[in-house]
Design an enzyme around this catalytic site. Structure first.
Site, PDB file in Angstrom:
ATOM      1  N   ILE A   1       0.825  -1.214   0.000  1.00 22.91           N
ATOM      2  CA  ILE A   1       0.000   0.000   0.000  1.00 22.91           C
ATOM      3  C   ILE A   1       0.855   1.258   0.000  1.00 22.91           C
ATOM      4  O   ILE A   1       0.366   2.343  -0.308  1.00 22.91           O
ATOM      5  CB  ILE A   1      -0.978   0.019   1.195  1.00 22.91           C
ATOM      6  CG1 ILE A   1      -0.221   0.184   2.516  1.00 22.91           C
ATOM      7  CG2 ILE A   1      -1.853  -1.213   1.212  1.00 22.91           C
ATOM      8  CD1 ILE A   1      -1.132   0.495   3.685  1.00 22.91           C
ATOM      9  N   ASP A   2       2.144   1.139   0.345  1.00 27.82           N
ATOM     10  CA  ASP A   2       3.013   2.320   0.400  1.00 27.82           C
ATOM     11  C   ASP A   2       3.398   2.837  -0.977  1.00 27.82           C
ATOM     12  O   ASP A   2       3.848   3.972  -1.105  1.00 27.82           O
ATOM     13  CB  ASP A   2       4.300   2.002   1.171  1.00 27.82           C
ATOM     14  CG  ASP A   2       4.039   1.692   2.637  1.00 27.82           C
ATOM     15  OD1 ASP A   2       2.973   2.101   3.137  1.00 27.82           O
ATOM     16  OD2 ASP A   2       4.880   1.038   3.268  1.00 27.82           O
TER      17      ASP A   2
ATOM     18  N   VAL B   1      -7.058   0.684   8.778  1.00 28.73           N
ATOM     19  CA  VAL B   1      -8.187   0.969   7.897  1.00 28.73           C
ATOM     20  C   VAL B   1      -7.690   1.118   6.458  1.00 28.73           C
ATOM     21  O   VAL B   1      -8.378   0.768   5.497  1.00 28.73           O
ATOM     22  CB  VAL B   1      -8.903   2.256   8.357  1.00 28.73           C
ATOM     23  CG1 VAL B   1      -9.870   2.748   7.287  1.00 28.73           C
ATOM     24  CG2 VAL B   1      -9.650   2.003   9.663  1.00 28.73           C
TER      25      VAL B   1
END
Length: 946
Positions: free
Chosen positions: A333-334, A468
């Site tokens: 996700i980075d 989240v």
């Protein structure tokens, strides 16, 4: 009728016990349809109806195998199912049968383990271990050696869970494909989970099966690789990955494994892969996981040699598995991997952040509060930067661009204070978890809050988004990216040779490509090393060009008219922006970015409201003030209004008059095909109207994505996300009611873009587009395909089916008509309903991709105008205007993404050579390969257009 392929008439067998003899008789009579002809002494004779084939079975306890020996031999052979071609293990007898597919179903019903070539959907030969321990084969071929074997397509029955696969009619199987390389390929997810990993697993599994290879999943990442066995290295069937597209996380598990970092752990992993017969490994994870994968391949020769020396593998296994082929996909996700524009999960995490900040905006505005939002990104500030751009945050903290311990406080307070002084009621500050000062001291959310409270007196709250950001289903972009990269990874594994370095599957602008895995990991790690060494200039230089461009854009937009303009007064221009066509996500973002960037440069931005009709009828021109557009980046639709009328449909002379009155130096048009036509009309009218002799740029913005000169239009991603959510809900309903298919009618005009990509991201069983139309033959094949799919999935969950139809694919075959045809022709095997999303497809809030691309495109457009003003200035009021001069022609252009580059293309070239005006389409489309992949991954056969 059964016969022996090589033409002989008699088959002699030996049974070692009465039990095995009886089993053999039952096998040849009940399954193969022979009958007992006679019995003499220890011999039993069986024959077919015309007595042209005889099977002789002798009962001989000395030379035959006992029941236990038969079972042991069967177990030994089945253990090599995925490793060795059974034909090489022993002399085999091969029988010719008329219906090979029916025989396979019968053998499966009797629980026989089968080795089928080339695959289960198009079987040529099938082998099993017979009841007395012999390997026996079956084929539909008339001759023992044939170059073109007869292909029979499997039609699965209820309860028979088969490895369904198919190939579009345009890529029908031929003899060359049966000679292609086949490898047993395993997929593994490792490290932190990210949205889209399940889509990648699904793509790898089904693409592997489609290419005639066997697919495996390594459960629980490297931990499962070290533990091994069928519990952790599991063969995957076609149906095992149904429903994966709409699920977040990774269904095959992931775990951090310290054992694999040690050589003994990698040695165990090597042994386990060999035992499972794995030839290639596809790893989806971050840089740490991919580093481990490449080290594993590098050590493989020494690992396998050590296993051989210890006697843990046979010589045959050693020769068979001398090389391990590895391919990487970045699941993170980075979005911190070098040499790729996006990683799987990055834009999904960004969507969670933007959605959260959009919600926070409302309460912050209500109470005039400041919010400090902490997002992930230990060594990479991509999430914080892109969220800052997409939500118009006041300030961001990222590890790549730190300030001194005091400077960051002064800078933040200066910018936030000026924003507040201009009338802004809310303040959003985004902090990456890896944010640091120039002396490597961490900057925490609490510190930022304290500064805002103590120095500016703002009522400040902290929101830590945490995990989240990892949760929920993948957005449309990540589903597409993961699917296309998964398919490409399988192709890479099948094409790799021992001397080719392990590839990393990447994306460059809009194109899937391969990059050297080792080099990408090296550059990625060197960023963190540069930051630790306080070499921040090097760290920034190692980021890709787009990252640096976004950062420069954010800084420019964030200062707007609060700082001294960067251009001298004599170079400042008046630039107008107008929206034309249907509203699309990202239009407001483009207006916001254009206006704020113009302010930072010293230009005067103007908005033309309600299109060319508004200009010609009402002189609806207004200069843009900063406070008036505050928050527009996050708003859908078109705040300045839009309509479809072109200049010639309104009053082009009056439009020219107002252009002259306001002395516009440049024009940016944001819109779809009507905007494209409008730009052409303005460019063509330059000889008559000098006020049009200014640089003009079109930013494509339409959900149809039908503007020539680009592969991507603003609004398309927002549309696909809205449609994806709609399809997921409809599919859930179809799954719950069992045996139900929905026909979903989507927009797109004469372009099949939306239908094609919606089919890909929703896993639709079929899609119909205007480029192909709908033929009755294709309908028949699709109905049969649905019947087969429902038969296979009878009693299973997640079995709902979708059919996507573009509205213009057929005016006669409407969704309701299609549903009636499906219901009538399926003979009650399933029920078909319709669902029409309508204008819901335009979406609500624009997606982060449309926001960030809208900003990027608008700023590039302003820069284009700055660069080309001097080209037209000498001819502004000349009577002899050189309309055919190439430099002049290039001053009216379409800004688009083509292949892997962002480029400006002359409107004259596009209009004259690349446009089908009647169909409102470009002459060439790029998504045909996407259609092929979408069909392949659901087992659909698509006919060639005549």
């Amino acid at each position: 009728m059964i016969s022996i392929v090589n033409g002989t008439s008699t088959l002699s067998l030996v049974a070692g016990s009465v039990e095995t003899l009886n089993q053999a008789i039952n096998f040849y009579t009940n399954i193969l349809g022979l009958s007992v002809h006679s019995e003499q002494n220890d011999w039993t004779y069986l024959s077919n109806d015309d007595n042209k084939m005889i099977v002789k079975i002798q009962l001989d306890t000395k030379s035959g195998l006992s029941l236990d020996q038969v079972n042991d031999r069967r177990t030994e052979i089945i253990a090599k199912l995925n490793v060795t071609d059974w034909r090489s293990l022993d002399t085999t007898s091969v029988l010719k049968v008329q219906n090979l597919v029916a025989l396979i179903e019968t053998l499966t019903t009797f629980n026989y383990t089968l080795q089928i070539t080339p695959n289960e959907l198009y079987p040529n030969e099938v082998y099993c271990v017979g009841p007395i321990g012999y390997i026996i084969g079956f084929t539909a071929c008339d001759e023992p050696l044939t170059l073109v074997p007869p292909l029979q397509k499997s039609h699965p029955k209820p309860g028979l869970v088969s490895n369904l696969m198919s190939k579009s009619g345009s890529q029908s199987r031929n003899i060359e494909e049966t000679k292609a390389v086949r490898r047993n390929i395993a997929v593994m997810t490792s490290g932190g989970d990210s949205q889209g990993m399940n889509a990648a697993v699904r793509a790898v599994v089904r693409a592997t099966i489609f290419h005639g290879s066997k697919a495996f999943a390594v459960q629980e990442g490297y931990a499962g690789l070290v533990k091994g066995g069928p519990e952790y290295i599991k063969e995957m069937k076609w149906q095992d990955v149904r429903g994966f597209l709409s699920e977040g996380g990774t269904n095959i598990g992931t775990a951090r494994c310290m054992e694999f970092k040690e050589r003994w752990g990698r040695l165990k992993g090597c042994k386990n892969l060999i035992d499972a017969g794995i030839d290639g490994l596809i790893v989806c994870g971050g840089d740490g996981s991919l580093t481990g994968a490449d080290l594993f391949r590098h050590e493989w020769p020494s690992l396998i040699q050590e296993l051989k020396d210890k006697g843990e593998i046979t010589n045959e296994q050693f020769e068979r598995h001398k090389h391990l082929y590895i391919c990487g996909m970045v699941g993170s996700i980075d979005n911190d991997m070098a040499m790729t524009d996006a990683t799987i999960g990055g834009y999904s995490a960004l969507e969670r952040i933007c959605r959260a900040i959009d919600y926070i905006d409302a309460t912050a505005n209500s109470h005039s509060r400041a919010f400090v939002v902490e997002v992930m990104g230990r060594h990479c500030g991509w999430l914080a930067l892109m969220a800052g751009i997409a939500t118009s945050a006041d300030y961001i903290f990222i590890p790549e661009k730190p300030a001194s311990s005091k400077d960051w406080q002064d800078q933040m307070c200066d910018i936030v204070g000026k924003h507040r002084a201009q009338g802004k009621r809310k303040t959003i500050v985004i902090v990456a978890e890896g944010a640091i000062t120039s002396d490597l001291k961490p900057i925490t959310s609490d510190e930022v809050k304290d500064v805002l409270v103590d120095r500016l007196g703002l009522d400040t709250r902290i929101t830590v988004l945490g995990h989240v950001q990892r949760g929920g289903t993948a957005v449309a972009f990540d589903r597409t990216l993961a699917t296309l990269q998964g398919v490409e990874a399988v192709k890479a594994i099948l094409e790799l040779t021992p001397d080719v370095p392990s590839p990393l599957i990447a994306i460059d602008e809009n194109k899937i490509c391969r990059r050297p895995l080792v080099e990408a990991v090296r550059i990625t790690k060197s960023v963190a090393s540069a930051i630790e060494a306080k070499d921040f200039e090097k760290a920034m230089s190692l980021r890709d060009h787009e990252f640096k461009e976004h950062l420069a854009n954010f800084m420019a937009m964030n200062t707007a008219n609060h700082e001294k303009p960067t251009l001298p007064r004599e170079k400042r221009k008046k630039i107008a922006i107008i929206n034309i066509g249907a509203p699309a996500g990202g239009m407001n973002s483009a207006v916001y970015a254009m206006a704020t960037y113009c302010m930072s440069r010293g230009h005067t931005p103007y908005a033309i409201h309600n299109g060319f009709a508004g200009l010609s009828r009402h002189e609806s021109v207004k200069s843009i003030e900063w406070i008036d557009i505050e928050g527009w980046n996050s708003i859908g639709g078109s705040e300045i209004g839009t309509n479809r009328q072109t200049p010639e449909e309104t009053d082009i002379g009056m439009i020219a008059h107002y252009f002259e009155k306001y002395q516009f130096d440049g024009l940016i048009i944001v819109g779809g095909f009507e905007a494209f036509v409008s730009l052409e009309q303005l460019e063509r009218s330059r000889a008559m109207y000098p006020s049009f002799r200014i640089p003009m740029v079109l930013i494509p913005a339409t959900i149809s994505n039908n503007v020539p000169g680009t592969e991507y239009s603003l609004g398309a991603d927002t549309c696909l996300n809205s449609l994806m959510e709609y399809c997921d809900i409809v599919k859930q309903s179809a799954s719950a009611t069992r045996g139900t298919a929905f026909i979903i009618d989507v927009q797109g005009g004469n372009s099949g873009y939306i239908a094609t990509f919606a089919s890909l991201i929703s896993g639709a069983q079929a899609s119909y587009v205007p480029e192909e139309g709908i033929s009755l033959q294709q309908l028949e094949m699709d109905i049969n395909s649905l019947r087969e799919a429902f038969a296979v999935e009878q009693g299973m969950t997640k079995s709902g089916k979708l059919i996507i139809k573009s509205s213009n694919a057929s005016k006669v075959l409407t969704p309701h008509t299609l549903a009636d045809i499906f219901n009538d022709e399926c003979h009650g095997d399933f029920d078909t309903k319709t669902a029409i999303p309508g204008h819901v497809q335009q979406g609500g809030l624009p997606s982060p991709i449309d926001r960030s691309r809208g900003d990027r495109f608008a700023i590039r457009a302003v820069q284009f105008i700055e660069d080309h003003c001097d080209v037209l200035a000498p001819y502004r009021y000349e009577l002899d205007f050189p309309i055919d001069d190439k430099k002049i022609l290039n001053t009216a252009a379409v800004l688009g993404i083509k292949s892997s580059r962002l480029r400006f293309t002359s409107i004259r070239h596009l209009f004259d050579f690349e446009t089908e005006l009647g169909r409102r389409m470009p002459k060439t489309i790029y998504w045909n390969t996407i259609r092929d992949i979408s069909d392949q991954l659901v087992g659909r056969t698509r006919l060639d257009k005549p």
